[in-house]
Design a protein around this motif. Sequence first.
Motif, short mmCIF file in Angstrom:
data_model
loop_
_atom_site.label_atom_id
_atom_site.label_comp_id
_atom_site.label_asym_id
_atom_site.label_seq_id
_atom_site.Cartn_x
_atom_site.Cartn_y
_atom_site.Cartn_z
N ASP A 1 -6.13 6.58 -1.27
CA ASP A 1 -6.62 5.22 -1.16
C ASP A 1 -8.01 5.23 -0.51
O ASP A 1 -8.24 5.95 0.45
CB ASP A 1 -5.64 4.39 -0.31
CG ASP A 1 -5.90 2.90 -0.36
OD1 ASP A 1 -7.06 2.50 -0.13
OD2 ASP A 1 -4.95 2.14 -0.59
N ASP B 1 -5.12 4.62 -5.66
CA ASP B 1 -5.33 3.18 -5.72
C ASP B 1 -6.11 2.81 -6.98
O ASP B 1 -6.25 1.63 -7.30
CB ASP B 1 -6.04 2.68 -4.47
CG ASP B 1 -7.40 3.32 -4.24
OD1 ASP B 1 -7.70 4.35 -4.89
OD2 ASP B 1 -8.18 2.81 -3.40
N GLU C 1 0.24 -7.19 1.82
CA GLU C 1 -0.57 -6.03 1.45
C GLU C 1 -0.73 -5.86 -0.05
O GLU C 1 -1.58 -5.10 -0.50
CB GLU C 1 0.04 -4.76 2.04
CG GLU C 1 0.08 -4.74 3.57
CD GLU C 1 0.62 -3.44 4.11
OE1 GLU C 1 0.87 -2.52 3.30
OE2 GLU C 1 0.79 -3.33 5.33
N ARG D 1 -0.12 -4.45 -3.73
CA ARG D 1 0.29 -3.14 -4.22
C ARG D 1 -0.26 -2.04 -3.32
O ARG D 1 -1.34 -2.19 -2.73
CB ARG D 1 -0.20 -2.95 -5.66
CG ARG D 1 0.35 -3.99 -6.64
CD ARG D 1 -0.14 -3.69 -8.06
NE ARG D 1 0.40 -4.63 -9.02
CZ ARG D 1 -0.22 -5.74 -9.42
NH1 ARG D 1 -1.42 -6.03 -8.94
NH2 ARG D 1 0.35 -6.56 -10.30
N TYR D 2 0.46 -0.94 -3.25
CA TYR D 2 0.04 0.15 -2.36
C TYR D 2 0.45 1.49 -2.94
O TYR D 2 1.41 1.59 -3.71
CB TYR D 2 0.66 -0.04 -0.97
CG TYR D 2 2.17 -0.17 -0.97
CD1 TYR D 2 2.99 0.95 -0.88
CD2 TYR D 2 2.77 -1.42 -1.09
CE1 TYR D 2 4.36 0.84 -0.91
CE2 TYR D 2 4.16 -1.55 -1.11
CZ TYR D 2 4.95 -0.42 -1.02
OH TYR D 2 6.32 -0.55 -1.05
#
Length: 323
Positions: free
Chosen positions: A196, A229, A315, A317-318
């Motif tokens: 990310d 990400d 938050e 999507r992760y």
Amino acid sequence: MPLDHVPGLHGLPVHVFPQPGAAARPLPEAGTVAWKLVSGLRTDEEDFDEHWRRFLDTVDPAGVRALVLGGGAYGGDMDGCSPGETAELLARAADRLTGLQALYLADLTFEEAELSWIVQGDVSPVLQAYPRLRELAVRGSTDGFGGGSGLEFAPISHDGLRVLRFENGGLPAQVLHGLAASELPALEHLDIWLGDESYGRTATVGDLAPVLDGSGLPALRRLGLQNADIQDEVAAAVASAPVVARLTALHLGRGILTDAGAEALLAGQPLTHLAELDLHHHYLSDPMAERVRQALEPYGVRIDLSGRPELDEYEGRYVAAGE
């Protein structure tokens, strides 16, 4: 998705080398297990240097085939060595660990150290010290949020390496640059966690171009480009990548893959030759997941569509492994 301790390496079960004063039990033969070294707890009787020396003097080092380094070698909630110190310890022991075939650097879980805070350095000197090494896995990247020193992969020529894995929450672009400039003619399995941007990822899809071209990795058959990400962008690039035609396994899981990325895969080159397609931890809708199954399962492709997270209200999507 929490990180677990690795249960095995190179087909061997992990066996933790005992602490001093532990109840005396017969040790397994040197080549029958993957030895894990973990020391440096403030309650331990020896620091990691002492732990390392005692290991080499206790186990037949020439018979050791697989080695897993945990806390102490790489910090966590422990007084650990720096990456350079760990690499130096390994290099100095190369004339004793003559049978080493597999190495896992930094087997730490989230309970011991957040992924983005597992510090790595240049791992190429380890490959230089062990020309017979077949498998190298590296967990961790920077010293947190992309600051300071971090994971490096200087260009190298290595004829023996078959498996190379980078597990991290934020991959520096220069690792891919070093990989592209390396000569790894025997590499069959490459697994890259991109991570990310919030946790140090500077690698882009453009940096993946030499990997996706495949001409510099003639033996590659299993490719993982995971935990990103930008997973939709990765999927779109994979859809037309020359290397895909000769792969048997493609892993694009752990990241933020949505219907857009899956649509790009289905609209691209055929994937029906694959033995497996791993998309676990994804954000596909039920109709899109069914389309993927219907397109590939009739051809015998094993598809992993497990682990779809619930959308986080705050938050969104992760990736599976970031912080």
